[in-house]
Write an enzyme that holds these catalytic residues in place. Structure first.
Site: not given
Ligand code: ADP
Ligand code: MG
Length: 508
Positions: A10, A72, A149, A180
């Site tokens: 991912d 990205k 995804e 998502d």
């Molecule tokens: P991506 O797939 O776009 O890289 P993710 O699904 O890994 O992103 O999510 C990352 C986002 O989730 C970040 O903006 C992070 O700040 C947010 N995030 C992670 N944990 C928490 C939480 N406990 N509360 C709020 N936001 C969160």
């Molecule tokens: Mg993601």
């Protein structure tokens, strides 16, 4: 154990994860060298060293100029928006550096491998999909497939819920909506699981909306408070802004678990401490949440469904941990959102399951999973209107068409003795080609000199399940045929790809 291992990646805008199937065929997330399940998709370009992940993320507070984030979001552009250590990089090379770390860390546990499946947002267009595959190549990976995804998340969910059991029973069809909300992108997809078949019914999203935007609202709030008290804007200094962002992101995470958090900011000898109750945070960001609500509704309607047709609302992405998200979805749908597959592992798990299926298929076994996607953008060619002489977008494959699909459309040459035909491929919903994304063009040249005007031309598109496109052009009465020679404006040549591959794989 499957040999080679089934690895799913991912590659997120802000965080990435890697999973593989264990000996019993169950997906497990592999921890990185730092011992974490997810790796920040951040790269630090030190003078003689490239660092990816947590340490690079920390450097935003001290060496913001040397750090690349959210590459990205820029896939498809020619170069990343800023110079890094005096050098320009294509966004896919930055993505490749991230993939290379993920590969290296995974190999420490499961041994050297190259075959993998990488996920992309369903909303990614053709250009960004190609760039993702190129990034995999530069990282020394063999990308067996790229999958969407939300489809990956639905597969992981189906596996966990036992829809994909060994017996091959075909439970009643289930419809699910995958919501998502990650760090940099928002994606919503309506899917149907029929036995072992995964069908996307409709998909939409916003490539410029994610948790990062929620962070920025907090940053702006604190910066304004700082300005009010001290007459200075801490955002004007890159490192201070970076530190402030890190503080705000942290506070945001706290607010998912607690009713209040605080952020401190110091700049030029002054400091403020701002208290943020959850209600204030929700107020500052409610328009962002509304945008996701709106897109979610639109997608449901595009699938021709109402909320009562949906069996599950799946939560995916770290930002769905914010209580406001579940609350909004509960109100909108009347259902309890399902977060049973860990929100930041679901996508990698689904990719690993898909990789397992591909490896089994290559080994001659019959596949246990079937995936059917839809295209997220209409695909067409630029045609000239006979009556008005204006250019218009002649759509061959309307959005949300089930893939794979072959579509054809007939055109005519414009004038007698025309020696070449330029086929410009565009992606987008507007009738005006200028408002669409140009994804490539190809030319049929050296047509016979005596070709009459209005000679029929057949343009055929083959759009594969993974969202990659092959174009075929045939001119009536000639043997002139053309296939697959799309030239993309921002595409790297094979030599450039190989040079970057050498650079990325040589980095430590
Ligand atoms: P991506 O797939 O776009 O890289 P993710 O699904 O890994 O992103 O999510 C990352 C986002 O989730 C970040 O903006 C992070 O700040 C947010 N995030 C992670 N944990 C928490 C939480 N406990 N509360 C709020 N936001 C969160
Ligand atoms: Mg993601």
């Amino acid at each position: 154990m499957i040999n080679p291992p089934a690895v799913g990646i991912d590659l997120g805008t802000t965080y990435s994860a890697v999973a593989q199937l264990d000996s019993s065929g169950r997906p497990v997330t592999l921890v990185n060298a730092e011992g974490d399940l997810v790796t920040p998709s951040v790269v630090l370009f030190e003078p003689n060293n490239i660092v990816v992940g947590k340490e690079a993320l920390k450097a935003i507070a001290t060496d913001a100029k040397l750090v690349a984030q959210c590459a990205k979001r820029e896939l498809g552009d020619r170069m990343f928006n800023k110079e890094l250590g005096g050098r320009k990089y294509p966004p896919e090379a930055i993505e490749a550096l991230i993939l290379h770390k993920l590969k290296r860390d995974a190999a420490r546990q499961i041994g050297e491998f190259s075959k993998c499946v990488i996920t992309v947002p369903a909303y990614f267009d053709e250009v960004r999909r190609k760039a993702t595959q190129d990034a995999g190549y530069m990282a020394g990976l063999e990308v067996m497939d790229i999958i969407n995804e939300p489809t990956a998340a639905a597969i992981a969910h189906g596996f966990l819920k036992g829809f994909l059991n060994e017996q091959g029973e075909s439970p009643a069809p289930r419809k699910l909506l995958v919501y998502d909300l990650g760090g940099g992108t928002f994606d919503v997809t309506v899917m149907e699981i029929r036995g072992h078949e995964f069908l996307a019914l409709a998909t939409d999203g916003d490539v410029q909306l994610g948790g990062y935007d929620w962070d920025q609202r907090l940053v702006n709030h604190v910066a304004q408070e700082f300005k009010r008290q001290h007459g200075l804007d801490p955002r004007e200094d890159a490192n201070t802004a970076g530190r402030l962002w890190r503080e705000c992101e942290d506070a945001k995470r706290t607010l998912s678990a607690r009713a209040k958090a605080s952020v401190t900011c110091d700049y030029k000898g002054h400091a403020v401490r701002v208290e943020i109750p959850r209600e204030l945070f929700e107020e500052l960001t409610h328009d962002l949440l509304d945008r996701t609500r709106f897109t979610t509704r639109q997608t449901l309607m595009a699938a021709g469904l109402t909320w009562k047709d949906i069996d599950y609302v799946l939560l995916v992405g770290g930002s769905t941990r914010m209580p406001m998200v579940s609350k909004m979805l509960r109100d909108a749908t009347g259902k309890e959102p399902d977060g049973s597959v860990a929100v930041d592992e679901a996508v990698a798990h689904g990719a690993a399951l898909h990789a397992g299926v591909l490896l089994a298929k290559n080994a001659g076994q019959s596949p246990r999973l079937k995936i059917k996607n839809v295209n997220s953008h209409s695909l067409g060619v630029v045609a000239t209107d006979n009556l008005t002489g204006r250019k218009r977008n002649a759509v061959l494959v309307p959005r949300n068409t089930s893939l794979p699909v072959t579509a054809r459309r007939n055109f005519r040459t414009q004038k007698p003795g025309q020696r070449s035909i330029l086929v410009q491929i565009v992606e987008g919903e507007s009738a005006n080609p200028d408002e669409c994304t140009q994804i490539g063009r190809c030319a049929v040249r050296d047509l016979p000199a005596n070709l009459p005007g209005q000679t029929p031309i057949e343009v055929r598109f083959h759009y594969a399940e993974n969202g990659r496109l092959t174009v075929h052009v045939a001119v009536e009465g000639t043997t002139k045929e053309l296939r697959h020679t799309i030239t993309r404006d921002n595409m790297l040549t094979q030599e450039q790809l190989d040079a970057w591959r050498g650079f990325v794989c040589g980095s430590r």
